[in-house]
Design a protein around this motif. Structure first.
Motif, mmCIF file in Angstrom:
data_model
loop_
_atom_site.group_PDB
_atom_site.id
_atom_site.type_symbol
_atom_site.label_atom_id
_atom_site.label_comp_id
_atom_site.label_asym_id
_atom_site.label_seq_id
_atom_site.Cartn_x
_atom_site.Cartn_y
_atom_site.Cartn_z
ATOM 1 N N CYS B 67 0.794 -1.230 0.000
ATOM 2 C CA CYS B 67 0.000 0.000 0.000
ATOM 3 C C CYS B 67 0.829 1.285 0.000
ATOM 4 C CB CYS B 67 -0.928 -0.036 1.215
ATOM 5 S SG CYS B 67 -1.766 1.522 1.515
ATOM 6 N N HIS B 68 1.783 1.414 0.909
ATOM 7 C CA HIS B 68 2.432 2.717 1.090
ATOM 8 C C HIS B 68 3.385 3.079 -0.053
ATOM 9 C CE1 HIS B 68 0.409 2.804 4.842
ATOM 10 N NE2 HIS B 68 1.114 1.814 5.370
ATOM 11 N N VAL B 69 3.937 2.075 -0.721
ATOM 12 C CA VAL B 69 4.831 2.386 -1.844
ATOM 13 C C VAL B 69 4.071 3.169 -2.932
ATOM 14 C CG1 VAL B 69 6.275 1.406 -3.683
ATOM 15 C CG2 VAL B 69 6.508 0.566 -1.332
ATOM 16 N N PRO B 70 2.948 2.658 -3.458
ATOM 17 C CA PRO B 70 2.249 3.463 -4.480
ATOM 18 C C PRO B 70 1.654 4.765 -3.920
ATOM 19 C CG PRO B 70 0.960 1.510 -3.883
ATOM 20 C CD PRO B 70 2.328 1.337 -3.293
ATOM 21 N N MET B 71 1.170 4.758 -2.690
ATOM 22 C CA MET B 71 0.558 5.965 -2.118
ATOM 23 C C MET B 71 1.594 7.078 -1.953
ATOM 24 S SD MET B 71 -2.716 5.360 -1.908
ATOM 25 C CE MET B 71 -3.136 6.942 -1.171
ATOM 26 N N ALA B 72 2.859 6.702 -1.734
ATOM 27 C CA ALA B 72 3.909 7.714 -1.579
ATOM 28 C C ALA B 72 4.411 8.213 -2.939
ATOM 29 C CB ALA B 72 5.068 7.152 -0.758
ATOM 30 N N VAL B 73 4.076 7.484 -4.002
ATOM 31 C CA VAL B 73 4.432 7.951 -5.352
ATOM 32 C C VAL B 73 3.346 8.903 -5.856
ATOM 33 C CG1 VAL B 73 4.782 7.218 -7.755
ATOM 34 C CG2 VAL B 73 5.836 5.931 -5.878
#
Lengths: 286, 286
Positions: B67-73
């Motif tokens: 989750c956090h990898v794409p949300m931080a992009v």
């Protein structure tokens, strides 16, 4: 069909098992019990007191990461001390650097070396072939205590867990002697256990606390080792003045043209980025 | 004392076992066999067709990293589609972002959701609490096929392995429909199997080849998952134009102040640096 499984308990209630095709050899030495097995997936592997030390299939990860990380920070390293590492894998990787002039390998148990030479030539190959290696069969703790000041540019602690013969290698006095025996640009790499299971975690934090008190620079990096408990394993990078990232010699290392199966220069920096739960545990250590 | 061990064969000759304190529940649904267990070290965990899906103790690593990898992009992500993920852990993490306006969760098997709500509230907690979630109990392949063009900013494929009901989620047609259903800034994250054991490795490379043909940007990142085979697991990051490193919004993500146990912004970039043997396998895929 022989149905013989080797099992290692990673905790009291978690175990990892490898089906063996042959129990090659077993010996109780004055120091420990050594067993060699053959298996399909992991090839030949050996255990000390029932714990996996080296398997043919995944040893590259461990030996790449213990050796190439410090060598890429200081490619001028000449004199290397390996504590433990009787299987020869760490020495094999160090021997790939032409600039290294001398390697002292200190293992308390000569039988580890002799048996690996017989059953695991993949890791032991350099030991009787490279004239830069001197082998010493004695306590690593004692060897470092007696080493001259500034004698080494790199000390690699390739030890078993901090129980039994490896215990002295996790003490404050040992780390202080390592500091003294290192040159000004000296680096100490130590087997730093795993942060995941509490039983391993505890030892990791104790070791880290002591190293942090001894060395101005004390970082930790991770790698992935399928046959070690939880698969996540750490090395400590401690040094007198070289920082593993700021002083990293990317181009110089790449110019050497060494082929590696695990280590690469992108992974060098990446390995020092740790999961939050690991970082927090290490940050809280005093 | 009950001596009951759950074992998962990671290969024919390598297995991982957890001692269970209770076999909480077992059900054969029209799609798969679901079992819930209790254990000391891993807490409650559940298996599908005998393979570990989620344990209380290590699920944070998987759900943080999906989750956090794409949300931080792309912190402006509003509409999210989760395929699989009936345990609710992925939805739980997505729900932490206030900017997300709608989440479609599509799991073929309603029983996974209902049983996790009963036995694993740690992961299922958001499912009946957050009004942005719509649940659809149907085939994810079919759902994406019928989705309007550009309907989602993020698709998370939180699937089982590519055998049984998860099979369609590893086809070319599925990835093409994901591309179509994504907005211009759309990102697809998919469960990418493990690079270590050959049996998992094969599926990983097949999936990667198809995604590379469909998306202009197709990268892979790693994380450490103790209960999954070998402990080294991968996610695929595919997108129409956003690069996971070049377009990474470090400061914006940090400003959100989300507490995470595995993910952090240093690890974000580091996770895309892969061991050489993994890189070479992926690079050779066409």
């Amino acid at each position: 069909m022989l149905d013989l499984w080797y099992s290692e308990y990673h905790t009291d209630d978690v175990k990892f098992s490898i089906k063996t095709t042959r129990h090659l050899y077993s010996e109780q030495t004055p120091f420990q019990k050594i067993d060699f097995f053959e298996s399909e997936t992991y090839g030949t592997f050996f255990t000390i007191d029932g714990l996996v030390m080296v398997t043919q299939r995944d040893e590259f990860a461990y030996h790449d990461m213990i050796c190439h990380v410090p060598m890429a920070v200081n490619p001028d390293i000449k004199r290397v001390l390996i504590i433990g590492g009787g299987d020869g894998g760490t020495a094999r990787e160090v021997c790939r650097y032409k600039g290294v002039t001398h390697i002292d390998l200190v293992d308390i148990d000569e039988r580890v070396v002799r048996l690996c030479q017989k059953y695991l030539p993949q890791t032991a190959c350099a030991l009787d072939r490279d004239e830069r290696i001197s082998m010493h069969f004695m306590d690593g703790f004692k060897f470092v205590k007696e080493a001259p000041d500034g004698a080494y540019d790199l000390i690699l602690v390739d030890s078993t867990d901090p129980i039994g013969p490896g215990e002295g290698l996790f003490t404050m006095e040992f780390y202080e002697n390592c500091y003294r025996a290192l040159s000004d640009c000296g680096i100490l790499i130590n087997q730093h256990e795993s942060p995941f299971y509490d039983n391993y975690n505890h030892e990791m934090l104790r070791a880290h606390a002591k190293i942090k008190r001894t060395f101005p620079i004390a970082k930790v990096y991770q790698f992935h080792m399928p046959t070690y408990p939880s698969g996540l394993w750490l090395f400590g990078f401690a040094s007198k003045k070289l920082d593993p990232i700021a002083d990293f010699k990317r181009e110089r290392w790449e110019a050497l043209g060494l082929k590696t199966k695990y280590y690469n220069t992108d992974l060098h920096c990446a390995a020092f980025a740790l999961p939050t739960y690991v970082k927090e545990k290490l940050d809280n250590v005093r």
